[in-house]
Write a protein that holds these residues in place. Structure first.
Motif, mmCIF file in Angstrom:
data_model
loop_
_atom_site.group_PDB
_atom_site.id
_atom_site.type_symbol
_atom_site.label_atom_id
_atom_site.label_comp_id
_atom_site.label_asym_id
_atom_site.label_seq_id
_atom_site.Cartn_x
_atom_site.Cartn_y
_atom_site.Cartn_z
ATOM 1 N N ASP A 134 68.755 3.449 -27.287
ATOM 2 C CA ASP A 134 67.329 3.716 -27.112
ATOM 3 C C ASP A 134 66.897 3.034 -25.813
ATOM 4 O OD1 ASP A 134 64.572 3.857 -27.171
ATOM 5 O OD2 ASP A 134 64.380 3.009 -29.176
ATOM 6 N N GLY B 56 64.624 -0.368 -25.590
ATOM 7 C CA GLY B 56 65.005 -1.717 -25.975
ATOM 8 C C GLY B 56 66.358 -2.119 -25.428
ATOM 9 N N GLN C 84 72.207 -2.594 -31.114
ATOM 10 C CA GLN C 84 70.797 -2.523 -30.744
ATOM 11 C C GLN C 84 69.950 -2.647 -32.002
ATOM 12 O OE1 GLN C 84 69.434 1.137 -28.812
ATOM 13 N NE2 GLN C 84 68.223 -0.117 -27.414
ATOM 14 N N TYR C 85 68.853 -3.398 -31.893
ATOM 15 C CA TYR C 85 67.885 -3.566 -32.991
ATOM 16 C C TYR C 85 68.532 -4.051 -34.290
ATOM 17 C CZ TYR C 85 64.992 -0.680 -29.903
ATOM 18 O OH TYR C 85 64.311 -0.164 -28.828
ATOM 19 N N TRP D 205 71.552 -3.371 -35.358
ATOM 20 C CA TRP D 205 72.538 -2.406 -35.846
ATOM 21 C C TRP D 205 73.752 -2.404 -34.924
ATOM 22 C CZ3 TRP D 205 71.769 -0.239 -40.471
ATOM 23 C CH2 TRP D 205 70.473 -0.192 -40.967
#
Length: 75
Positions: free
Chosen positions: A10, A13, A30-31, A33
Motif C-alpha cells: 500500500d 504506508g 506492512q501494517y 501483516w
C-alpha cells in the motif's frame, strides 16, 4: 489488503519488501501483516500471485488462486 493480495505494498504506508537475489518478490511486511509469496502466474499479461501466506494479529491464512478475473470498475 487488496494491494498486498496482488503483490504490491500500500503506497500510503511504510513497508518492508523482500526479494530473491534475482529480484523476484518473496514477501512483504506492512501494517502488522507478513505476506510470503510462494508462486506466481501470468493473467492477462500480468504476473500475479497464485499461492501465498498471510500472517498477523494471531491469524494465519494460506491462499491459493487458480484464476484472476478483471472486471471494469464504474466511476
Amino acid at each position: 489488503m487488496r494491494a498486498r493480495t496482488v503483490a504490491a505494498a500500500d503506497p500510503a504506508g511504510p513497508a518492508e519488501v523482500r526479494r530473491s537475489p534475482g529480484g523476484v518478490l518473496e514477501g512483504l511486511q506492512q501494517y502488522g501483516w507478513d505476506i510470503a509469496y510462494d508462486r506466481f502466474g501470468e493473467f492477462e499479461g500480468l504476473r500475479l500471485p497464485t499461492r501465498f501466506t498471510i500472517e498477523g494479529r494471531g491469524v494465519r491464512l494460506r491462499m491459493a488462486i487458480g484464476r484472476w478475473q478483471f472486471d471494469a470498475v464504474a466511476e
